[in-house]
Design a protein around this motif. Structure first.
Motif, PDB file in Angstrom:
ATOM      1  N   GLN A 586       2.458   6.963   6.056  1.00 46.53           N
ATOM      2  CA  GLN A 586       2.950   7.871   7.082  1.00 46.53           C
ATOM      3  C   GLN A 586       2.833   9.333   6.697  1.00 46.53           C
ATOM      4  O   GLN A 586       3.155  10.213   7.508  1.00 46.53           O
ATOM      5  CB  GLN A 586       4.402   7.558   7.444  1.00 46.53           C
ATOM      6  CG  GLN A 586       5.382   7.789   6.319  1.00 46.53           C
ATOM      7  CD  GLN A 586       6.800   7.451   6.750  1.00 46.53           C
ATOM      8  OE1 GLN A 586       7.725   8.185   6.457  1.00 46.53           O
ATOM      9  NE2 GLN A 586       6.973   6.354   7.454  1.00 46.53           N
ATOM     10  N   SER A 589      -0.775  11.526  10.134  1.00 49.43           N
ATOM     11  CA  SER A 589      -0.439  11.218  11.535  1.00 49.43           C
ATOM     12  C   SER A 589      -1.695  10.995  12.364  1.00 49.43           C
ATOM     13  O   SER A 589      -1.612  10.834  13.578  1.00 49.43           O
ATOM     14  CB  SER A 589       0.405  12.343  12.145  1.00 49.43           C
ATOM     15  OG  SER A 589      -0.313  13.560  12.188  1.00 49.43           O
ATOM     16  N   GLN A 615       8.327   8.565  10.356  1.00 48.50           N
ATOM     17  CA  GLN A 615       7.199   9.413  10.755  1.00 48.50           C
ATOM     18  C   GLN A 615       7.718  10.515  11.667  1.00 48.50           C
ATOM     19  O   GLN A 615       8.245  10.250  12.747  1.00 48.50           O
ATOM     20  CB  GLN A 615       6.137   8.576  11.467  1.00 48.50           C
ATOM     21  CG  GLN A 615       4.985   9.364  12.070  1.00 48.50           C
ATOM     22  CD  GLN A 615       4.179  10.135  11.047  1.00 48.50           C
ATOM     23  OE1 GLN A 615       4.453  11.313  10.810  1.00 48.50           O
ATOM     24  NE2 GLN A 615       3.227   9.464  10.423  1.00 48.50           N
ATOM     25  N   VAL A 619       1.711  10.192  16.458  1.00 47.00           N
ATOM     26  CA  VAL A 619       0.566   9.549  15.811  1.00 47.00           C
ATOM     27  C   VAL A 619      -0.584   9.415  16.812  1.00 47.00           C
ATOM     28  O   VAL A 619      -0.377   9.023  17.956  1.00 47.00           O
ATOM     29  CB  VAL A 619       0.954   8.157  15.271  1.00 47.00           C
ATOM     30  CG1 VAL A 619      -0.278   7.323  14.928  1.00 47.00           C
ATOM     31  CG2 VAL A 619       1.857   8.309  14.052  1.00 47.00           C
TER      32      VAL A 619
END
Length: 682
Positions: A586, A589, A615, A619
């Motif tokens: 993570q 992204s 995160q 993403v």
């Protein structure tokens, strides 16, 4: 002397960020090492031993530079063939040469970008373009454009050098926040059914609808610059529209035109343009073909121009930059207020002056002075470059001309936490021909099987109707044979060929992402695709880690740690099967899926390596899809089964629908059905 400067640069690079002055020194030392090596090799007066000693010393300096560039890979851009050598670099080079007792070459005036006439040997005019010109030989004059050009320029700042202070204002008056003009609140925008425009995208479209016509759109990758540009062209009625792009995304732009502005026809220019549609609303051409088509492109009457990956024109003396600037000048001369958009996630590569060509494309400046609205805005400040507040006012004036820079973190509330973005690419060359030949052979075999089975039937039916049950049986038999036979072309070998053909394109895009936004995860199914990607990264000086199935747990852990903990490791190359589960990546992204999975679940597991609890950023998974191949069909099938996957996970569906066999079978059924329909139409 070169070694001393190289050591000085190395020490400075260890304390980031690397300043413009340090970059200049790095470039000058590299240039002088290159020139000295050539001089030593050509000097017949040197003995073999003496030449060897000189080359050894130069190699030592080159090794130092290489180690420095490994710490800051952006320095490698300064060594490219088309890298711009600034006036500051020329001056520093001259001072180093004089200090070493050498006579520097006489300084030559910088080459101004001009519209160079293409050679008659390479210039072409496609037949469809001739037809359009004959159908409409006269372009309506735009008297407003002439009025704008004849408007008198204010004289208060006439005696001041303004361009250099304008560029430096972005260093001296930097606020730490992204440079972004004030954008209006989003208004409803007409978009096709099934598409969704995010609020930050709608703001740019709304600004265009209100009359703004020049944009340096520098949003981070993943924020939908293409959709913003196409919808801006729609509300500005900027047709015909010219779109200049890198070759790798040429096909994807045509795909995006169909998605966002389906009422507008697009055409992609390949080679001599024999297959292009001269009457299209949107003409898409890659930088490399401008030289061949510059003549008619300048005369077609475009009302708008979009330049994607605009940092490609940072070197104003390069031919592609000159062509882009010449086309922009043609459009601005003929049309009052044309839509001009420069799209790039990396507006600055080496130093502030990388802005110069982009600003000139947008018509904000020319070779020597600010133009039009920018000149007027500077006059309105009431300041001169000698006044303390000039830098802040000048920076604000330029930003208001149309600089738009948003990061994911700035618009996190606008965008989904996880987004799948398709990048459609075209397979060229021998690899593309091989894929198309393999797919054609597979389709021919399926059609032959179908017709043979049809002839063996005892009950006759409508000879023109497609028997879908028989189609399914033929596809099932082909899939069974493909799974059981080791040799020959089949659906599995064809998909692998496509992966191999896409490898370089996918890796190239991952490299661009790494340069623009930082760390990137690169997923592939096959080892040879991973090998190709890693070779490209190595050739470009990009540090990467690798996660494969044949690694020991200790090696795997070491490589994961290198990617997550070492800021200089930009990319991790992962096997879909070996790294699809059990990893936390993570720190990135952005993810590139170089090859498609056979199941929605496998694709989702890969994305979940970065879309995890903790995160902080939205993403984006970039799925690379080969146009006009079975790749596109597989992507559609995977997407169509995403809802089935959700229902199965919720306990309301049949898990059978999620199997890879189902996708493979449906892909073959689709290929055969399309072929039979095409044969009936013929």
């Amino acid at each position: 002397m070169l070694a001393d400067v190289a050591r000085e640069v190395d020490v400075a690079v260890k304390r980031p960020p690397t300043s413009g002055a340090v970059r200049t020194k790095f470039q000058v030392v590299a240039l002088l090492v290159r020139e000295e090596r050539a001089r030593v090799m050509a000097d017949d007066s040197l003995t073999v031993a003496r030449r060897s000693e000189e080359l050894k010393r130069l190699d030592g300096v080159a090794t130092m530079l290489a180690k420095t560039a490994a710490r800051d890979t952006s320095l490698l851009e300064l060594l490219a063939d088309d890298a711009r050598v600034s006036d500051a670099a020329r001056a520093f080079k001259a001072s180093v040469m004089r200090a070493a007792g050498m006579e520097p070459p006489e300084a030559s005036a910088p080459v101004a970008p001009t519209a160079t006439a293409p050679s008659t040997s390479t210039s072409v005019v496609p037949q469809s373009v001739r037809s359009r010109q004959m159908a409409n030989p006269f372009l309506a004059p735009d008297f407003a454009a002439a009025a704008q050009r004849s408007a008198p320029r204010a004289a208060r700042l006439g005696g001041w050098e303004l361009l250099e202070p304008l560029f430096r204002s972005f260093e001296r008056a930097a606020t730490g926040a992204p440079a972004c003009m004030a954008l209006p609140a989003p208004r409803p925008v007409s978009i096709p059914r099934g598409r969704e425009l995010m609020p930050h995208q709608a703001r740019v479209v709304t600004a265009t609808a209100r009359g703004h016509r020049t944009f340096l759109l520098a949003d981070e990758p993943g924020l939908g610059k293409t959709a913003q540009a196409l919808l801006a062209a729609q509300v500005a009625d900027a047709y015909p529209l010219l779109v200049v792009v890198p070759n790798v995304v040429k096909t994807n732009w045509a795909h995006e035109v169909a998605l966002w502005t389906p009422s507008r026809r697009s055409t992609v220019v390949h080679g001599d343009g024999d297959r292009m549609d001269g009457f299209a609303d949107v003409v898409i051409v890659n930088y490399e073909l401008l030289d061949r088509h510059i003549g008619w492109l300048g005369e077609l009457g475009f009302r708008g121009m979009i330049v994607d990956e605009a940092h490609f024109i940072k070197n104003r003396t390069s031919q592609r930059s000159q062509h882009v600037l010449a086309l922009s000048e043609k459009i601005r001369t003929r049309i009052a207020g044309p839509l001009l958009m420069a799209l790039t996630g990396t507006p600055l590569i080496n130093d502030i002056e990388d802005f110069r060509a982009i600003w000139q494309f947008l018509g904000w400046i020319d070779d020597t002075v600010p133009l039009g609205a920018l000149q007027a805005a500077l006059e309105d400040t009431g300041l001169t470059p000698a006044d303390p507040g000039f830098s802040a006012a000048a920076r604000a004036s330029v930003i208001d001309m149309g600089i738009v820079r948003r990061r994911k973190v700035d618009v996190v509330a606008d965008i989904p936490a996880r987004r799948l973005a398709d990048l459609v690419v075209e397979l060229d060359g021998a690899a593309g021909r091989s894929v198309r030949a393999a797919e054609s052979a597979l389709v021919d075999r399926l059609v032959q099987r179908y017709r043979t089975a049809l002839e063996m039937r005892t009950v006759s039916g409508d000879p023109h109707a497609i028997d879908h049950e028989l189609v399914h049986r033929v596809a099932s038999a082909e899939l069974k044979d493909s799974s059981s036979k080791a040799g020959g072309e089949n659906v599995f070998t064809m998909v692998r060929r496509i992966g191999q053909a896409k490898a370089g394109l996918a890796a190239d895009y991952a490299a661009q992402l790494a340069r623009n936004v930082g760390k990137v995860v690169f997923f592939a199914k096959h080892v040879d695709v991973m090998d190709q990607a890693e070779q490209l990264f190595a050739d470009r000086g990009i540090r990467y880690a690798s996660i494969r199935g044949d690694q020991t747990p200790k090696v795997r852990e070491k490589n994961v740690a290198a990617f997550t903990d070492d800021p200089d490791v930009s990319i991790v190359v992962c096997s879909l099967t070996a790294a699809g589960v059990g990893l936390n990546l993570q720190v990135a992204s952005n993810l590139v899926l170089a090859e498609l999975s056979w199941t929605y679940a496998e694709q989702t597991q890969a994305i979940d390596r970065i879309h995890r609890i903790g995160q902080a950023d939205p993403v984006t998974a970039w799925r690379i899809i080969a146009a006009q191949t079975i790749d596109s069909r597989i992507a559609e099938l995977i997407d169509s089964k995403s809802g089935l996957a959700a229902r199965a996970l919720d306990g309301a569906g049949d898990e059978d629908v999620l199997s890879s066999t189902t996708v493979q079978l449906d892909a073959l059924v689709g290929l055969l059905t399309d072929a039979l329909v095409a044969s009936e139409l013929d």
